[in-house]
Scaffold this active site. Sequence first.
Site, PDB file in Angstrom:
ATOM      1  N   LEU A  55     -37.518  -3.879 -18.975  1.00  0.00           N
ATOM      2  CA  LEU A  55     -37.705  -4.340 -17.592  1.00  0.00           C
ATOM      3  C   LEU A  55     -36.853  -3.543 -16.606  1.00  0.00           C
ATOM      4  O   LEU A  55     -37.112  -3.556 -15.411  1.00  0.00           O
ATOM      5  CB  LEU A  55     -37.351  -5.831 -17.478  1.00  0.00           C
ATOM      6  CG  LEU A  55     -38.296  -6.809 -18.190  1.00  0.00           C
ATOM      7  CD1 LEU A  55     -37.698  -8.217 -18.182  1.00  0.00           C
ATOM      8  CD2 LEU A  55     -39.686  -6.811 -17.552  1.00  0.00           C
ATOM      9  N   LEU A  74     -43.199 -13.040 -18.444  1.00  0.00           N
ATOM     10  CA  LEU A  74     -42.458 -13.921 -19.359  1.00  0.00           C
ATOM     11  C   LEU A  74     -41.155 -13.274 -19.820  1.00  0.00           C
ATOM     12  O   LEU A  74     -40.307 -13.939 -20.419  1.00  0.00           O
ATOM     13  CB  LEU A  74     -43.291 -14.216 -20.613  1.00  0.00           C
ATOM     14  CG  LEU A  74     -44.688 -14.820 -20.449  1.00  0.00           C
ATOM     15  CD1 LEU A  74     -45.397 -14.837 -21.802  1.00  0.00           C
ATOM     16  CD2 LEU A  74     -44.597 -16.228 -19.888  1.00  0.00           C
ATOM     17  N   GLY A  76     -37.504 -11.468 -20.384  1.00  0.00           N
ATOM     18  CA  GLY A  76     -36.156 -11.716 -19.902  1.00  0.00           C
ATOM     19  C   GLY A  76     -35.364 -12.515 -20.903  1.00  0.00           C
ATOM     20  O   GLY A  76     -35.831 -12.811 -22.000  1.00  0.00           O
ATOM     21  N   SER A 114     -38.256 -21.944 -14.848  1.00  0.00           N
ATOM     22  CA  SER A 114     -37.752 -22.910 -15.832  1.00  0.00           C
ATOM     23  C   SER A 114     -37.331 -24.219 -15.192  1.00  0.00           C
ATOM     24  O   SER A 114     -36.829 -24.253 -14.064  1.00  0.00           O
ATOM     25  CB  SER A 114     -36.551 -22.314 -16.557  1.00  0.00           C
ATOM     26  OG  SER A 114     -35.946 -23.282 -17.376  1.00  0.00           O
ATOM     27  N   TYR A 139     -28.335 -19.176 -16.208  1.00  0.00           N
ATOM     28  CA  TYR A 139     -29.755 -18.909 -16.502  1.00  0.00           C
ATOM     29  C   TYR A 139     -30.634 -19.549 -15.427  1.00  0.00           C
ATOM     30  O   TYR A 139     -31.550 -18.909 -14.889  1.00  0.00           O
ATOM     31  CB  TYR A 139     -30.072 -19.466 -17.896  1.00  0.00           C
ATOM     32  CG  TYR A 139     -31.533 -19.608 -18.234  1.00  0.00           C
ATOM     33  CD1 TYR A 139     -32.331 -18.488 -18.431  1.00  0.00           C
ATOM     34  CD2 TYR A 139     -32.112 -20.873 -18.364  1.00  0.00           C
ATOM     35  CE1 TYR A 139     -33.678 -18.629 -18.755  1.00  0.00           C
ATOM     36  CE2 TYR A 139     -33.450 -21.019 -18.697  1.00  0.00           C
ATOM     37  CZ  TYR A 139     -34.230 -19.897 -18.891  1.00  0.00           C
ATOM     38  OH  TYR A 139     -35.554 -20.029 -19.202  1.00  0.00           O
TER      39      TYR A 139
HETATM   40  P1  NAI Z   1     -38.410 -15.432 -25.787  1.00  0.00           P
HETATM   41  O1  NAI Z   1     -36.938 -15.223 -25.721  1.00  0.00           O
HETATM   42  O2  NAI Z   1     -39.027 -15.806 -27.088  1.00  0.00           O
HETATM   43  O3  NAI Z   1     -39.166 -14.145 -25.228  1.00  0.00           O
HETATM   44  C1  NAI Z   1     -38.670 -13.355 -24.181  1.00  0.00           C
HETATM   45  C2  NAI Z   1     -39.062 -11.932 -24.453  1.00  0.00           C
HETATM   46  O4  NAI Z   1     -38.551 -11.107 -23.396  1.00  0.00           O
HETATM   47  C3  NAI Z   1     -38.496 -11.379 -25.776  1.00  0.00           C
HETATM   48  O5  NAI Z   1     -39.542 -10.919 -26.618  1.00  0.00           O
HETATM   49  C4  NAI Z   1     -37.574 -10.249 -25.348  1.00  0.00           C
HETATM   50  O6  NAI Z   1     -37.601  -9.130 -26.219  1.00  0.00           O
HETATM   51  C5  NAI Z   1     -38.143  -9.873 -23.973  1.00  0.00           C
HETATM   52  N1  NAI Z   1     -37.085  -9.274 -23.145  1.00  0.00           N
HETATM   53  C6  NAI Z   1     -35.835  -9.725 -22.937  1.00  0.00           C
HETATM   54  N2  NAI Z   1     -35.153  -8.870 -22.154  1.00  0.00           N
HETATM   55  C7  NAI Z   1     -35.997  -7.847 -21.871  1.00  0.00           C
HETATM   56  C8  NAI Z   1     -35.864  -6.659 -21.116  1.00  0.00           C
HETATM   57  N3  NAI Z   1     -34.720  -6.346 -20.494  1.00  0.00           N
HETATM   58  N4  NAI Z   1     -36.928  -5.826 -21.042  1.00  0.00           N
HETATM   59  C9  NAI Z   1     -38.095  -6.123 -21.668  1.00  0.00           C
HETATM   60  N5  NAI Z   1     -38.279  -7.254 -22.393  1.00  0.00           N
HETATM   61  C10 NAI Z   1     -37.246  -8.100 -22.488  1.00  0.00           C
HETATM   62  O7  NAI Z   1     -38.727 -16.545 -24.669  1.00  0.00           O
HETATM   63  P2  NAI Z   1     -39.977 -17.535 -24.563  1.00  0.00           P
HETATM   64  O8  NAI Z   1     -39.577 -18.831 -25.155  1.00  0.00           O
HETATM   65  O9  NAI Z   1     -41.209 -16.863 -25.034  1.00  0.00           O
HETATM   66  O10 NAI Z   1     -40.034 -17.740 -22.990  1.00  0.00           O
HETATM   67  C11 NAI Z   1     -40.793 -16.873 -22.158  1.00  0.00           C
HETATM   68  C12 NAI Z   1     -40.369 -17.083 -20.713  1.00  0.00           C
HETATM   69  O11 NAI Z   1     -40.493 -18.459 -20.361  1.00  0.00           O
HETATM   70  C13 NAI Z   1     -38.918 -16.701 -20.453  1.00  0.00           C
HETATM   71  O12 NAI Z   1     -38.835 -16.073 -19.190  1.00  0.00           O
HETATM   72  C14 NAI Z   1     -38.187 -18.030 -20.417  1.00  0.00           C
HETATM   73  O13 NAI Z   1     -37.042 -17.979 -19.586  1.00  0.00           O
HETATM   74  C15 NAI Z   1     -39.261 -18.954 -19.850  1.00  0.00           C
HETATM   75  N6  NAI Z   1     -39.095 -20.340 -20.272  1.00  0.00           N
HETATM   76  C16 NAI Z   1     -39.282 -20.684 -21.588  1.00  0.00           C
HETATM   77  C17 NAI Z   1     -39.119 -21.997 -21.981  1.00  0.00           C
HETATM   78  C18 NAI Z   1     -39.352 -22.433 -23.397  1.00  0.00           C
HETATM   79  O14 NAI Z   1     -39.301 -23.655 -23.673  1.00  0.00           O
HETATM   80  N7  NAI Z   1     -39.621 -21.520 -24.333  1.00  0.00           N
HETATM   81  C19 NAI Z   1     -38.718 -23.047 -21.028  1.00  0.00           C
HETATM   82  C20 NAI Z   1     -38.555 -22.566 -19.680  1.00  0.00           C
HETATM   83  C21 NAI Z   1     -38.761 -21.259 -19.330  1.00  0.00           C
END
Ligand code: NAI
Length: 263
Positions: A55, A74, A76, A114, A139
């Site tokens: 990113l 998504l 981060g 979130s 966060y």
């Molecule tokens: P996750 O942690 O499984 O996936 C996030 C992805 O972003 C990872 O695959 C990671 O490699 C990628 N990533 C991180 N930093 C990066 C960077 N600098 N450049 C490129 N890619 C990068 O998270 P999840 O659970 O799939 O959540 C997706 C989104 O939804 C996130 O933004 C999270 O904050 C938000 N969210 C998720 C919730 C949940 O219950 N899982 C609840 C509220 C929000």
Amino acid sequence: MTTIAGSRWAITGAAGNIGLSLREALTEHHVTLVSTDLRSAAPIGPHDTFVQAELGDLEALVEVFAGVDGVIHLGGISDEADFHDLADANIVGTYHVLEAARRAGVPRVIFASSNRLTGMYTAGDHVSPEMPPRPDGFYGVSKVAGEALCRLYADKFGISTISVRIGSYENQPSSAREQRTWLSPADALRAFLAAMSTTEHTAVFYAVSANSDSWWDLEAGAAIGFTPQDNAASSGSRQPIDPGTPQGGSYATPEYSTDRMRR
Ligand code: NAI
């Protein structure tokens, strides 16, 4: 309402928990995907292309977003972390996504925000997106900044932005808190489909299942066509929570942040 089938979308954070299952579901809805993540991942079928990118790399994102109808952002850090890391990945990263969308001429960005942006409201509060943010950690602060960037790009640069305040994305609710915050995978898909197809220029809504004990107002979601179908109350006995405690629960304690700070 615009048609989803046959459209082309980019997804950041595509190798993550929500990204992987959303990609499966969207290809079943005949959406062509360009998936990107820091981590490598295989395409999930003939209608999905995977591009490994960070990113932090604005130019790479401009290339990834060329010719898409929208971006689902998504990517981060998805939990509390040191503020410097959150600022890089979540604040600068979201700026890069929006700016790359502007440069590539993408009409819509959907931002994975979130519930932790309002986690300092108490369990006795009924919270709607119009209420001021009360993040339960750094966060949550990074998501406040992300939503502000989305609003700026909608107001100033004419990009349609939809912020989706995701609850607790789990197959099943497994705590008293998740009985209030649970977002089932099926309802998550409904939330993203609504965000993809609404004719609203900009919106912020809670993506949460139709839980009997939910803390959050569903009106803004209903206004863009999100109608959740699942309910945590059907997965077990309802457990009480003291109405004076923060909605963020253990996430809202000082230690949850200080334990993750760089020394
Ligand atoms: P996750 O942690 O499984 O996936 C996030 C992805 O972003 C990872 O695959 C990671 O490699 C990628 N990533 C991180 N930093 C990066 C960077 N600098 N450049 C490129 N890619 C990068 O998270 P999840 O659970 O799939 O959540 C997706 C989104 O939804 C996130 O933004 C999270 O904050 C938000 N969210 C998720 C919730 C949940 O219950 N899982 C609840 C509220 C929000």
